[in-house]
Design an enzyme around this catalytic site. Structure first.
Site, PDB file in Angstrom:
ATOM      1  N   HIS A   1     -39.448 -15.730 -16.283  1.00 27.53           N
ATOM      2  CA  HIS A   1     -39.208 -15.204 -14.947  1.00 27.53           C
ATOM      3  C   HIS A   1     -38.317 -13.973 -14.993  1.00 27.53           C
ATOM      4  O   HIS A   1     -37.507 -13.804 -15.888  1.00 27.53           O
ATOM      5  CB  HIS A   1     -38.632 -16.262 -14.011  1.00 27.53           C
ATOM      6  CG  HIS A   1     -37.378 -16.925 -14.479  1.00 27.53           C
ATOM      7  ND1 HIS A   1     -37.355 -17.856 -15.498  1.00 27.53           N
ATOM      8  CD2 HIS A   1     -36.100 -16.808 -14.048  1.00 27.53           C
ATOM      9  CE1 HIS A   1     -36.118 -18.283 -15.674  1.00 27.53           C
ATOM     10  NE2 HIS A   1     -35.332 -17.652 -14.813  1.00 27.53           N
TER      11      HIS A   1
ATOM     12  N   GLU B   1     -32.399 -20.999 -17.890  1.00 27.78           N
ATOM     13  CA  GLU B   1     -32.233 -22.104 -16.949  1.00 27.78           C
ATOM     14  C   GLU B   1     -33.513 -22.871 -16.650  1.00 27.78           C
ATOM     15  O   GLU B   1     -33.464 -24.053 -16.362  1.00 27.78           O
ATOM     16  CB  GLU B   1     -31.546 -21.673 -15.669  1.00 27.78           C
ATOM     17  CG  GLU B   1     -31.768 -20.355 -14.960  1.00 27.78           C
ATOM     18  CD  GLU B   1     -31.876 -19.031 -15.652  1.00 27.78           C
ATOM     19  OE1 GLU B   1     -32.954 -18.441 -15.508  1.00 27.78           O
ATOM     20  OE2 GLU B   1     -30.939 -18.532 -16.278  1.00 27.78           O
TER      21      GLU B   1
ATOM     22  N   ILE C   1     -33.230 -19.884  -4.646  1.00 26.76           N
ATOM     23  CA  ILE C   1     -32.502 -20.701  -3.675  1.00 26.76           C
ATOM     24  C   ILE C   1     -30.996 -20.692  -3.933  1.00 26.76           C
ATOM     25  O   ILE C   1     -30.227 -21.177  -3.117  1.00 26.76           O
ATOM     26  CB  ILE C   1     -33.026 -22.152  -3.615  1.00 26.76           C
ATOM     27  CG1 ILE C   1     -32.915 -22.833  -4.976  1.00 26.76           C
ATOM     28  CG2 ILE C   1     -34.439 -22.190  -3.061  1.00 26.76           C
ATOM     29  CD1 ILE C   1     -33.173 -24.337  -4.938  1.00 26.76           C
TER      30      ILE C   1
END
Length: 131
Positions: free
Chosen positions: A93, A88, A30
């Site tokens: 990921h 983060e 996003i």
């Protein structure tokens, strides 16, 4: 407590899903550094990518490759760059980023501002090309 990514997989938090199988999930970032910037995650919560067992990590990379091939077909780019940082969010990921030059992967610059409609359109284009 579940990570934000586990909550996305569970459907508790909306996302722009690109692809999914029994083990892995791919969705648009996003806060993208480039249009089509996608995150690939294992559905099982693992904080550090190199803590994933070898066989599963191999399957994750194969899944990420399929997502990258779909990105290449859906988005004008020279290649899809890959980055693994993992600081983060405490859930392993892989960042897949369509690029035309190396600086397209610079995470320190201002992120793109995209509407939900733009993100939905990009996700649909990638999903359509996912095999």
């Amino acid at each position: 407590m579940a990570t934000i990514f586990s909550r996305i997989v569970a459907g508790e938090i909306p996302c722009h899903k690109v692809a999914e199988n029994d083990e892995f999930f791919a969705f648009l970032d996003i806060n993208p550094v480039a249009a089509g910037h996608t995150l690939v995650i294992p559905k099982k919560e693992v904080d550090y990518i190199f803590d994933i067992d070898d066989a599963e990590l191999g399957r994750m990379m194969t899944f990420a490759k399929r997502v990258a091939k779909a990105q290449e077909k859906a988005i004008a780019c020279k290649r899809v760059g890959i980055a693994v940082m993992g600081l983060e969010v405490p859930h392993a990921h892989i960042h897949l980023i369509p690029i035309t030059k190396e600086s397209d992967m610079y995470f320190g610059r201002k992120k793109l501002e995209m509407s939900q409609d733009e993100l939905a359109s990009i996700a649909a284009k990638i999903r359509e090309k996912f095999e």
